[in-house]
Enzyme design. Structure first.
Site, PDB file in Angstrom:
ATOM      1  N   TRP A 271      31.709  51.279  45.664  1.00  0.00           N
ATOM      2  CA  TRP A 271      32.642  50.481  46.474  1.00  0.00           C
ATOM      3  C   TRP A 271      32.008  49.207  47.026  1.00  0.00           C
ATOM      4  O   TRP A 271      32.700  48.362  47.580  1.00  0.00           O
ATOM      5  CB  TRP A 271      33.152  51.308  47.664  1.00  0.00           C
ATOM      6  CG  TRP A 271      34.107  52.409  47.319  1.00  0.00           C
ATOM      7  CD1 TRP A 271      34.447  52.868  46.072  1.00  0.00           C
ATOM      8  CD2 TRP A 271      34.843  53.207  48.245  1.00  0.00           C
ATOM      9  NE1 TRP A 271      35.336  53.900  46.173  1.00  0.00           N
ATOM     10  CE2 TRP A 271      35.596  54.132  47.508  1.00  0.00           C
ATOM     11  CE3 TRP A 271      34.921  53.237  49.635  1.00  0.00           C
ATOM     12  CZ2 TRP A 271      36.442  55.070  48.104  1.00  0.00           C
ATOM     13  CZ3 TRP A 271      35.755  54.174  50.242  1.00  0.00           C
ATOM     14  CH2 TRP A 271      36.507  55.073  49.474  1.00  0.00           C
ATOM     15  N   LYS A 272      30.686  49.103  46.954  1.00  0.00           N
ATOM     16  CA  LYS A 272      29.960  47.984  47.560  1.00  0.00           C
ATOM     17  C   LYS A 272      30.341  47.881  49.054  1.00  0.00           C
ATOM     18  O   LYS A 272      30.692  48.893  49.668  1.00  0.00           O
ATOM     19  CB  LYS A 272      30.224  46.681  46.813  1.00  0.00           C
ATOM     20  CG  LYS A 272      30.052  46.839  45.313  1.00  0.00           C
ATOM     21  CD  LYS A 272      29.969  45.552  44.593  1.00  0.00           C
ATOM     22  CE  LYS A 272      29.987  45.810  43.101  1.00  0.00           C
ATOM     23  NZ  LYS A 272      29.523  44.676  42.325  1.00  0.00           N
TER      24      LYS A 272
ATOM     25  N   GLU B  45      23.278  48.030  33.661  1.00  0.00           N
ATOM     26  CA  GLU B  45      24.257  47.066  34.161  1.00  0.00           C
ATOM     27  C   GLU B  45      23.766  45.645  33.897  1.00  0.00           C
ATOM     28  O   GLU B  45      22.986  45.098  34.719  1.00  0.00           O
ATOM     29  CB  GLU B  45      24.445  47.249  35.671  1.00  0.00           C
ATOM     30  CG  GLU B  45      24.937  48.624  36.067  1.00  0.00           C
ATOM     31  CD  GLU B  45      25.688  48.570  37.385  1.00  0.00           C
ATOM     32  OE1 GLU B  45      26.861  48.947  37.389  1.00  0.00           O
ATOM     33  OE2 GLU B  45      25.129  48.112  38.394  1.00  0.00           O
TER      34      GLU B  45
ATOM     35  N   GLY C 190      30.941  42.063  38.019  1.00  0.00           N
ATOM     36  CA  GLY C 190      31.896  41.309  38.838  1.00  0.00           C
ATOM     37  C   GLY C 190      32.359  40.005  38.216  1.00  0.00           C
ATOM     38  O   GLY C 190      32.993  39.188  38.875  1.00  0.00           O
TER      39      GLY C 190
ATOM     40  N   SER D 256      31.986  45.080  34.819  1.00  0.00           N
ATOM     41  CA  SER D 256      33.380  44.775  34.478  1.00  0.00           C
ATOM     42  C   SER D 256      34.008  45.826  33.568  1.00  0.00           C
ATOM     43  O   SER D 256      34.776  45.494  32.657  1.00  0.00           O
ATOM     44  CB  SER D 256      33.490  43.373  33.865  1.00  0.00           C
ATOM     45  OG  SER D 256      33.067  42.406  34.800  1.00  0.00           O
TER      46      SER D 256
ATOM     47  N   GLY E 241      32.499  49.034  39.635  1.00  0.00           N
ATOM     48  CA  GLY E 241      32.582  48.313  40.906  1.00  0.00           C
ATOM     49  C   GLY E 241      34.031  48.015  41.258  1.00  0.00           C
ATOM     50  O   GLY E 241      34.756  48.871  41.773  1.00  0.00           O
ATOM     51  N   GLY E 242      34.491  46.812  40.929  1.00  0.00           N
ATOM     52  CA  GLY E 242      35.836  46.353  41.308  1.00  0.00           C
ATOM     53  C   GLY E 242      36.940  47.356  41.013  1.00  0.00           C
ATOM     54  O   GLY E 242      37.799  47.617  41.877  1.00  0.00           O
TER      55      GLY E 242
HETATM   56  C1  PEP Z   1      28.681  47.365  39.957  1.00  0.00           C
HETATM   57  O1  PEP Z   1      28.628  46.726  40.993  1.00  0.00           O
HETATM   58  O2  PEP Z   1      27.912  48.322  39.802  1.00  0.00           O
HETATM   59  C2  PEP Z   1      29.656  46.969  38.936  1.00  0.00           C
HETATM   60  C3  PEP Z   1      29.549  47.467  37.754  1.00  0.00           C
HETATM   61  O3  PEP Z   1      30.645  46.080  39.339  1.00  0.00           O
HETATM   62  P1  PEP Z   1      31.931  45.606  38.488  1.00  0.00           P
HETATM   63  O4  PEP Z   1      32.512  46.822  37.821  1.00  0.00           O
HETATM   64  O5  PEP Z   1      32.841  44.998  39.488  1.00  0.00           O
HETATM   65  O6  PEP Z   1      31.430  44.621  37.474  1.00  0.00           O
END
Ligand code: PEP
Length: 255
Positions: free
Chosen positions: A10-11, A172, A178, A218, A239-240
């Site tokens: 969730w950050k 990642e 993001g 993403s 993340g998002g």
């Molecule tokens: C993350 O922060 O670990 C991530 C993968 O973010 P997002 O899915 O938003 O790219």
């Protein structure tokens, strides 16, 4: 057989009432969709403040575990503002993300510091979700494998076999986090296979086969299925898309 996992990072998002309603919505969506035939596990990683409520709200949900997004490397003491792995473990949470690129970039977390955090998390009987990944300039020079090897060697590969078996790795690529730019399924597969080979070379075939390696960057409902279809991609760190119950559950059912 290694575990398939979809984890939501969730950050620094969600106020208390929003966190509670997101977890309620995830539980409702999960109930509507029925059991996950692929036995996928879900980890929700809210900010520290919402961890106890998240543990309580999911205690009757066998598919859902809770984790933290970071921690300090000492068990207690005069470290104002920090949170120890022991504190996280005492809430009933089971995992801690370590080495997320945002921690490496904004908080200057080094390989050496991450090694201490990995040890501290394992000592506290939590499972580390260890992030590795290359920035865009490193990918453009085609040096991503060299960097990932260094990240793993300097912070993880000192562990003995028994402790290494508790580690989950999340690949990642920083340029995909993001940004809406996902790694192609082929790029993800190639790096996951490389990581598995490194585990094989540093440990053995059994550990390499049993280590869960997640993709993050993403990952969304419309690309998760293709990414997760690759043989070395065992799920995602999201993340998002983990902030919307329906999207997160769609990804959870993407195997
Ligand atoms: C993350 O922060 O670990 C991530 C993968 O973010 P997002 O899915 O938003 O790219």
């Amino acid at each position: 057989m290694r575990t398939k996992i979809v984890a939501g990072n969730w950050k620094m998002n969600m106020l208390q009432h929003e966190a509670i309603s997101l977890i309620s919505d995830i539980k409702k969506e999960l109930k509507n969709r029925g059991p996950n035939a692929k036995n996928t596990s879900m980890i929700i990683m809210p900010p520290f403040t919402w961890i106890p409520a998240a543990v309580e709200m999911t205690s009757a949900e066998p598919a859902i575990s809770i984790g933290a997004q970071n921690c300090y490397h000492e068990p207690n003491g005069a470290f104002t503002g920090e949170v120890s792995p022991e504190m996280i473990q005492s809430t009933g949470a089971e995992y801690a993300i370590l080495g997320h690129s945002e921690r490496r970039q904004y908080f200057k977390e080094s390989h050496e510091l991450l090694k201490k955090k990995v040890n501290a998390v394992i000592n506290a009987e939590l499972y580390p979700v260890f992030c590795c990944g290359e920035p865009l300039e490193v990918r453009e020079e085609n040096k991503q494998e060299t960097l990932i090897k260094q990240q793993l060697k300097e912070s993880l590969f000192h562990l003995d076999e028994q402790d290494f078996s508790k580690v989950i790795i999340a690949y990642e690529p920083v340029w995909a986090i993001g940004t809406g730019k996902t790694a192609s399924p082929e790029q993800a597969q190639s790096m996951h296979q490389f990581i598995r080979q490194l585990i094989h070379d540093n440990y053995n075939d059994k550990l390499a086969e049993n280590t869960t390696i997640l993709y993050g960057g993403s990952c969304k409902p419309d690309n998760a299925r293709e990414l997760f279809s690759k043989p070395d991609v065992d799920g995602g760190l999201i993340g998002g898309a983990s902030l919307k119950a329906k999207d997160f559950i769609d990804i959870f059912f993407s195997f």
